[in-house]
Design a protein around this motif. Structure first.
Motif, PDB file in Angstrom:
ATOM      1  N   MET A 112       0.838  -1.191   0.000  1.00 34.11           N
ATOM      2  CA  MET A 112       0.000   0.000   0.000  1.00 34.11           C
ATOM      3  C   MET A 112       0.875   1.245   0.000  1.00 34.11           C
ATOM      4  O   MET A 112       2.027   1.218   0.415  1.00 34.11           O
ATOM      5  N   LYS A 113       0.265   2.351  -0.407  1.00 27.61           N
ATOM      6  CA  LYS A 113       0.883   3.660  -0.255  1.00 27.61           C
ATOM      7  C   LYS A 113       0.261   4.321   0.970  1.00 27.61           C
ATOM      8  O   LYS A 113      -0.937   4.558   1.007  1.00 27.61           O
ATOM      9  N   GLY A 163       5.585  12.626  14.662  1.00 25.84           N
ATOM     10  CA  GLY A 163       6.358  12.668  15.902  1.00 25.84           C
ATOM     11  C   GLY A 163       6.937  11.306  16.196  1.00 25.84           C
ATOM     12  O   GLY A 163       7.252  10.524  15.285  1.00 25.84           O
ATOM     13  N   LYS A 164       7.051  10.987  17.489  1.00 26.66           N
ATOM     14  CA  LYS A 164       7.636   9.697  17.881  1.00 26.66           C
ATOM     15  C   LYS A 164       6.845   8.521  17.316  1.00 26.66           C
ATOM     16  O   LYS A 164       7.409   7.556  16.796  1.00 26.66           O
ATOM     17  N   MET A 165       5.504   8.600  17.434  1.00 33.38           N
ATOM     18  CA  MET A 165       4.681   7.504  16.923  1.00 33.38           C
ATOM     19  C   MET A 165       4.794   7.386  15.414  1.00 33.38           C
ATOM     20  O   MET A 165       4.894   6.285  14.865  1.00 33.38           O
ATOM     21  N   GLY A 166       4.758   8.530  14.725  1.00 37.11           N
ATOM     22  CA  GLY A 166       4.850   8.507  13.267  1.00 37.11           C
ATOM     23  C   GLY A 166       6.116   7.829  12.785  1.00 37.11           C
ATOM     24  O   GLY A 166       6.091   7.065  11.812  1.00 37.11           O
ATOM     25  N   LYS A 167       7.221   8.056  13.470  1.00 32.72           N
ATOM     26  CA  LYS A 167       8.496   7.466  13.056  1.00 32.72           C
ATOM     27  C   LYS A 167       8.498   5.947  13.273  1.00 32.72           C
ATOM     28  O   LYS A 167       9.045   5.202  12.449  1.00 32.72           O
ATOM     29  N   ILE A 168       7.878   5.495  14.370  1.00 32.54           N
ATOM     30  CA  ILE A 168       7.808   4.047  14.607  1.00 32.54           C
ATOM     31  C   ILE A 168       6.885   3.393  13.582  1.00 32.54           C
ATOM     32  O   ILE A 168       7.190   2.319  13.037  1.00 32.54           O
ATOM     33  N   ILE A 169       5.743   4.034  13.290  1.00 30.31           N
ATOM     34  CA  ILE A 169       4.815   3.520  12.274  1.00 30.31           C
ATOM     35  C   ILE A 169       5.510   3.436  10.925  1.00 30.31           C
ATOM     36  O   ILE A 169       5.355   2.458  10.182  1.00 30.31           O
ATOM     37  N   GLN A 193       7.144   0.032   6.541  1.00 27.12           N
ATOM     38  CA  GLN A 193       8.122  -0.361   5.506  1.00 27.12           C
ATOM     39  C   GLN A 193       8.569  -1.808   5.699  1.00 27.12           C
ATOM     40  O   GLN A 193       8.737  -2.546   4.713  1.00 27.12           O
ATOM     41  N   ASN A 194       8.730  -2.223   6.951  1.00 28.81           N
ATOM     42  CA  ASN A 194       9.115  -3.613   7.215  1.00 28.81           C
ATOM     43  C   ASN A 194       8.047  -4.598   6.758  1.00 28.81           C
ATOM     44  O   ASN A 194       8.350  -5.757   6.459  1.00 28.81           O
ATOM     45  N   ARG A 195       6.780  -4.140   6.703  1.00 27.01           N
ATOM     46  CA  ARG A 195       5.681  -4.993   6.245  1.00 27.01           C
ATOM     47  C   ARG A 195       5.426  -4.853   4.751  1.00 27.01           C
ATOM     48  O   ARG A 195       4.421  -5.334   4.232  1.00 27.01           O
ATOM     49  N   GLY A 196       6.332  -4.156   4.059  1.00 25.48           N
ATOM     50  CA  GLY A 196       6.275  -4.100   2.596  1.00 25.48           C
ATOM     51  C   GLY A 196       5.505  -2.943   2.008  1.00 25.48           C
ATOM     52  O   GLY A 196       5.244  -2.913   0.795  1.00 25.48           O
ATOM     53  N   HIS A 197       5.134  -1.956   2.828  1.00 23.94           N
ATOM     54  CA  HIS A 197       4.376  -0.810   2.334  1.00 23.94           C
ATOM     55  C   HIS A 197       5.306   0.341   1.973  1.00 23.94           C
ATOM     56  O   HIS A 197       6.443   0.415   2.443  1.00 23.94           O
ATOM     57  N   GLU A 198       4.776   1.267   1.169  1.00 26.36           N
ATOM     58  CA  GLU A 198       5.531   2.449   0.775  1.00 26.36           C
ATOM     59  C   GLU A 198       4.952   3.660   1.507  1.00 26.36           C
ATOM     60  O   GLU A 198       3.748   3.916   1.442  1.00 26.36           O
ATOM     61  N   VAL A 199       5.790   4.391   2.220  1.00 27.66           N
ATOM     62  CA  VAL A 199       5.352   5.618   2.879  1.00 27.66           C
ATOM     63  C   VAL A 199       5.582   6.774   1.910  1.00 27.66           C
ATOM     64  O   VAL A 199       6.722   7.122   1.600  1.00 27.66           O
ATOM     65  N   VAL A 200       4.466   7.354   1.417  1.00 26.30           N
ATOM     66  CA  VAL A 200       4.558   8.353   0.338  1.00 26.30           C
ATOM     67  C   VAL A 200       4.490   9.783   0.856  1.00 26.30           C
ATOM     68  O   VAL A 200       4.714  10.731   0.099  1.00 26.30           O
ATOM     69  N   ALA A 201       4.170   9.970   2.139  1.00 29.43           N
ATOM     70  CA  ALA A 201       4.131  11.317   2.712  1.00 29.43           C
ATOM     71  C   ALA A 201       4.388  11.240   4.209  1.00 29.43           C
ATOM     72  O   ALA A 201       3.894  10.333   4.885  1.00 29.43           O
ATOM     73  N   ARG A 202       5.171  12.195   4.695  1.00 32.07           N
ATOM     74  CA  ARG A 202       5.454  12.330   6.125  1.00 32.07           C
ATOM     75  C   ARG A 202       5.202  13.795   6.471  1.00 32.07           C
ATOM     76  O   ARG A 202       6.066  14.640   6.245  1.00 32.07           O
ATOM     77  N   LEU A 203       4.003  14.080   6.996  1.00 26.85           N
ATOM     78  CA  LEU A 203       3.545  15.462   7.116  1.00 26.85           C
ATOM     79  C   LEU A 203       3.426  15.897   8.572  1.00 26.85           C
ATOM     80  O   LEU A 203       2.829  15.204   9.388  1.00 26.85           O
ATOM     81  N   LYS A 204       3.976  17.059   8.860  1.00 27.29           N
ATOM     82  CA  LYS A 204       3.804  17.663  10.182  1.00 27.29           C
ATOM     83  C   LYS A 204       2.762  18.778  10.145  1.00 27.29           C
ATOM     84  O   LYS A 204       2.352  19.269  11.190  1.00 27.29           O
ATOM     85  N   GLU A 205       2.340  19.165   8.940  1.00 22.74           N
ATOM     86  CA  GLU A 205       1.364  20.226   8.786  1.00 22.74           C
ATOM     87  C   GLU A 205       0.058  19.656   8.226  1.00 22.74           C
ATOM     88  O   GLU A 205      -0.008  18.478   7.872  1.00 22.74           O
ATOM     89  N   THR A 206      -0.979  20.487   8.160  1.00 22.71           N
ATOM     90  CA  THR A 206      -2.258  20.047   7.611  1.00 22.71           C
ATOM     91  C   THR A 206      -2.055  19.587   6.173  1.00 22.71           C
ATOM     92  O   THR A 206      -1.445  20.300   5.367  1.00 22.71           O
TER      93      THR A 206
END
Length: 232
Positions: free
Chosen positions: A1-2, A9-15, A20-33
């Motif tokens: 999945m994308k 924050g801390k949780m976002g980084k662990i997620i 990624q370890n489960r084979g998904h692609e992280v397409v955005a890492r947003l701290k703003e709206t």
């Protein structure tokens, strides 16, 4: 999945790492709206931000018909509005006060125990939750979910922070060092005590549950909870 992560924050980084370890692609890492563009055609959004930002973050994603997994607590007065937006946009929304698989099993155990204790008048019930000193809301969303599970199955009519009267259920919120989360339910009589307790050792369980929920919700429409994910 994308996957798009909103609130990094801390949780976002662990997620991020677990996804990624489960084979998904992280397409955005947003701290703003988020915006439609910044979400980068994500299949699902995992939202762990703060109470002030959560509503607008979720709204934007749902209006772009992207399913949202939300673990932010402290904003639930606006949850009915988010549920309406979900249905109006034929999208999907799953809120969890806690995504840990163990905690969600604890929720089910708590509800069953409340039913068992409901007709035993010798016992009174209290909740205690311990979290790290950085946690913004008190009581925690998890403690509120536990309290609601008891209220739905017992004589208690409402919960209250600290001291209580009549049919109020007391929640005692403790903030201590770097504790990830400990939740206890006590039933006390003059002669004994029954306690059920869940202790988190780290944040990884919360993050794993959020990723599992995001895998489950793809292609679904409607409003869900971790009970749906786990078949409880």
């Amino acid at each position: 999945m994308k996957i798009a992560l909103v609130g990094y924050g801390k949780m976002g980084k662990i997620i991020d790492e677990i996804a990624q370890n489960r084979g998904h692609e992280v397409v955005a890492r947003l701290k703003e709206t988020p915006t439609k563009e910044s979400l980068n055609n994500a299949d699902v959004v995992i939202e762990f931000s703060n109470p002030e930002a959560a509503f607008e973050n979720i709204k934007v994603c749902l209006e772009n018909n992207i399913p949202v997994i939300c673990g932010t607590t402290g904003w639930l007065d606006k949850k009915p509005e988010i549920e309406k937006i979900t249905l109006d946009n034929n999208s999907a929304f799953l809120y969890g006060s806690n995504f840990s698989l163990g905690v969600n099993l604890f929720f089910a155990l708590n509800e069953n125990l409340a039913k068992l204790m409901n007709n035993v008048n010798e016992y009174s019930c209290q909740l205690e939750e311990i979290h790290h000193i950085h946690k913004l809301d008190a009581p925690s969303g998890t403690a509120i979910s536990i309290a609601e599970g008891i209220i739905e199955n017992s004589k208690y009519e409402a919960w209250k922070l600290d001291e209580t009267k009549d049919n109020e259920l007391g929640i005692f919120a403790i903030r201590e060092n770097e504790v990830p989360g400990t939740h206890s339910v006590f039933y006390r009589s003059e002669v004994d005590e029954i306690e059920i307790k869940h202790t988190a050792f780290n944040r990884n369980g919360f993050a794993l549950g959020a990723v599992i929920a995001s895998e489950w919700i793809v292609d679904k429409k409607g409003i869900f909870s971790m009970k749906d994910v786990l078949g409880l």
